[in-house]
Design a protein around this motif. Structure first.
Motif, PDB file in Angstrom:
ATOM      1  N   ASP A 158       6.341   3.945  -1.131  1.00  0.00           N
ATOM      2  CA  ASP A 158       4.987   4.467  -1.035  1.00  0.00           C
ATOM      3  C   ASP A 158       4.012   3.300  -0.896  1.00  0.00           C
ATOM      4  N   ILE A 159       2.735   3.599  -0.958  1.00  0.00           N
ATOM      5  CA  ILE A 159       1.727   2.565  -0.719  1.00  0.00           C
ATOM      6  C   ILE A 159       1.726   1.521  -1.832  1.00  0.00           C
ATOM      7  N   MET A 160       2.143   1.899  -3.050  1.00  0.00           N
ATOM      8  CA  MET A 160       2.163   0.940  -4.150  1.00  0.00           C
ATOM      9  C   MET A 160       3.175  -0.178  -3.888  1.00  0.00           C
ATOM     10  N   ILE A 161       4.317   0.178  -3.321  1.00  0.00           N
ATOM     11  CA  ILE A 161       5.315  -0.839  -2.997  1.00  0.00           C
ATOM     12  C   ILE A 161       4.765  -1.793  -1.937  1.00  0.00           C
ATOM     13  N   HIS A 162       4.073  -1.248  -0.965  1.00  0.00           N
ATOM     14  CA  HIS A 162       3.567  -2.094   0.124  1.00  0.00           C
ATOM     15  C   HIS A 162       2.475  -3.048  -0.355  1.00  0.00           C
ATOM     16  N   LEU A 163       1.646  -2.621  -1.295  1.00  0.00           N
ATOM     17  CA  LEU A 163       0.518  -3.451  -1.718  1.00  0.00           C
ATOM     18  C   LEU A 163       0.957  -4.738  -2.401  1.00  0.00           C
ATOM     19  N   THR A 164       2.199  -4.809  -2.857  1.00  0.00           N
ATOM     20  CA  THR A 164       2.663  -6.047  -3.490  1.00  0.00           C
ATOM     21  C   THR A 164       2.670  -7.218  -2.516  1.00  0.00           C
ATOM     22  N   ILE A 165       2.731  -6.941  -1.223  1.00  0.00           N
ATOM     23  CA  ILE A 165       2.772  -8.015  -0.231  1.00  0.00           C
ATOM     24  C   ILE A 165       1.439  -8.755  -0.163  1.00  0.00           C
ATOM     25  N   HIS A 166       0.358  -8.130  -0.661  1.00  0.00           N
ATOM     26  CA  HIS A 166      -0.978  -8.735  -0.577  1.00  0.00           C
ATOM     27  C   HIS A 166      -1.454  -9.307  -1.911  1.00  0.00           C
ATOM     28  N   LEU A 167      -0.672  -9.175  -2.960  1.00  0.00           N
ATOM     29  CA  LEU A 167      -1.137  -9.610  -4.279  1.00  0.00           C
ATOM     30  C   LEU A 167      -1.219 -11.129  -4.387  1.00  0.00           C
TER      31      LEU A 167
END
Length: 493
Positions: free
Chosen positions: A370-379
């Motif tokens: 989901d989108i939560m998994i993807h957002l880790t790439i920008h942290l």
């Protein structure tokens, strides 16, 4: 960050949240921020004993992801859910699950990485695209500058009666409105305007992992719909559902599927863990051995589970490649939330999280991403621009909101209760500054209990240790201490 140094500047009445109409309530706050930037306020310097003009600037906002979209004006779901990637976001529509899966993280890998040429483990395609370039603040301002904000929620039925149609323009799909924060002169020049909250991202990812491993209803990302999606995408055909003659469907076990014995072993490890007072909640009370699941975990419990306990509980279960991918993700969050950040290692952290997400794509179904998994790439990029995570996550604010909710005595008028109690607390805090030997409001005392010092943890046992074992432990410490290494000589017998 303590409660003493937080200010309740806005209280929006309920019972429904304003969503995109929050700009109407933020207008007075924006006027004050404009005054602080243009004019400033008169402040007193206690060291120089003189008054001076103090301007102020709003650096960024911090909130959960749905509120991120309400404040920034962008969409946080659908095809353009990522505020960084936008139209160039890697996505895939799942036919049976009826949702978007954000896979395709091979784009962040180096161009010569072998994963880019592998087809079957991913999406049956070679990956040659570079990572998307996020838009800067000025480019975003040009996109939303021409948008006319329309306040109020209009249902589809009323829109049809008026003869209005939904605007299908791509810019309006990604950006729903022009944020009121752009009224601030400096807002369009900031590198980071709205922060991604690591607390909620970590909590949602942790729930997805243990929910999928333990197959908890409502939290698992695996099921018959996700298996049919695998068949549609033509990947991992061995996991496709098998329909029997009696119309019963059999789901073949995947690499992340745990047997009942493995689930029991996983829960027993968490059930046996004892932690010091104040470290976290009592993990033993959150494990249900009868149903073999976890229940009632708060955000900080997921934080401790993700960074400390989950790698330990997974040591004796799961195949090596699945266990390796999950533990890599746990180590990433552990490094990300460190109090001291080594700037020279941030580039390596970005490469590691991209590789970790690709390893997870090879193990878990697309519905897991989901989108939560993807957002880790920008942290990692936000750490590079804004500093350590522990200075800008939601834990202190959530803790403060718990105190504000405790002010409510009359549930018919909760806003009035909070406002009255907050004003009274500010008055008492002001008076406490001039009274000696009085504990300041908003600064809690230390949690160390002097009565429990020099006592073991509950259930501890005293054992007598002989001198030979003490010498062995002493020798082991010396041999594994870096300062002693130059003085050690190894003699070949």
């Amino acid at each position: 960050m303590k409660r003493k140094f937080m200010m309740l500047s806005l209280l929006i009445s309920g019972p429904q949240q304003p969503s995109n109409d929050i700009d109407v309530y933020l207008a007075p706050l924006i006027e004050d921020l404009q005054t602080l930037w243009d004019v400033g306020v008169e402040a007193y310097d206690a060291y120089k004993k003189e008054f001076f003009n103090l301007p102020a600037v709003l650096l960024w906002t911090i909130n959960d992801f749905p509120a991120y979209g309400n404040l920034a004006g962008c969409t946080v779901k659908g095809y353009y859910a990522c505020p960084y990637c936008g139209e160039d976001m890697p996505k895939c529509r799942l036919k049976h699950s009826k949702k978007n899966a954000y896979i395709g993280h091979r784009r962040w890998l180096p161009h010569d990485h072998p994963f880019r040429t592998q087809k079957q483990p991913f999406n049956n395609k070679h990956e040659r695209e570079p990572p998307p370039n996020p838009l800067n603040s000025e480019a975003i301002f040009r996109k939303v500058e021409s948008i006319e904000n329309k306040w109020g929620k209009v249902k589809d039925k009323k829109r049809k009666k008026r003869g209005e149609k939904k605007d299908d323009d791509d810019d309006r799909v990604w950006w729903k409105k022009k944020s009121i924060f752009f009224k601030l002169e400096y807002w369009k020049y900031l590198l980071i305007r709205h922060q991604l909250d690591v607390m909620h991202i970590e909590k949602n990812i942790c729930e997805s992992i243990y929910g999928t491993l333990l197959n908890i209803p409502g939290k698992t990302k695996d099921g018959i719909k996700s298996r049919w999606d695998l068949k549609v995408l033509k990947i991992r055909q061995k996991l496709a559902p098998d329909v029997k003659e009696n119309n019963r469907t059999f789901l073949p076990p995947a690499c992340y599927t745990l047997t009942k014995e493995e689930k029991k072993r996983f829960c027993e490890v968490l059930k046996s863990i004892k932690v010091p007072v104040g470290y976290s909640s009592n993990i033993q009370n959150l494990v249900l051995m009868k149903d073999l699941k976890l229940q009632g975990l708060k955000s900080h419990d997921c934080h401790v589970l993700m960074q400390q306990l989950l790698p330990t509980a997974l040591r004796s279960i799961l195949p090596d490649h699945v266990k390796y991918a999950i533990i890599r993700l746990c180590f990433f969050f552990n490094s990300l939330c460190a109090t001291v950040v080594d700037v020279t290692k941030l580039d390596q952290m970005e490469e590691d999280i991209a590789l970790t997400l690709c390893l997870l794509e090879k193990c878990f179904p697309p519905s897991f991403f989901d989108i939560m998994i993807h957002l880790t790439i920008h942290l990692v990029n936000e750490v590079r621009l804004c500093g350590p995570v522990y200075l800008r996550w939601m834990y202190p604010f959530e803790r403060n909101m718990k105190g504000l909710k405790a002010y409510v005595r009359n549930r018919n008028n909760p806003e009035g209760c909070i406002a009255e109690s907050y004003i009274a607390e500010e008055a008492l805090e002001f008076c406490a500054e001039y009274v000696s030997n009085m504990r300041t409001i908003g600064l809690p005392p230390g949690h160390v209990e002097t009565s429990s010092i020099d006592k073991p943890l509950p259930g501890g046992k005293f054992e007598h240790v002989d001198h030979s074992l003490i010498h062995q432990a002493h020798l082991y410490v010396l041999q594994n201490t870096e300062e002693v290494q130059p003085f050690i000589r190894f003699v070949n017998v």
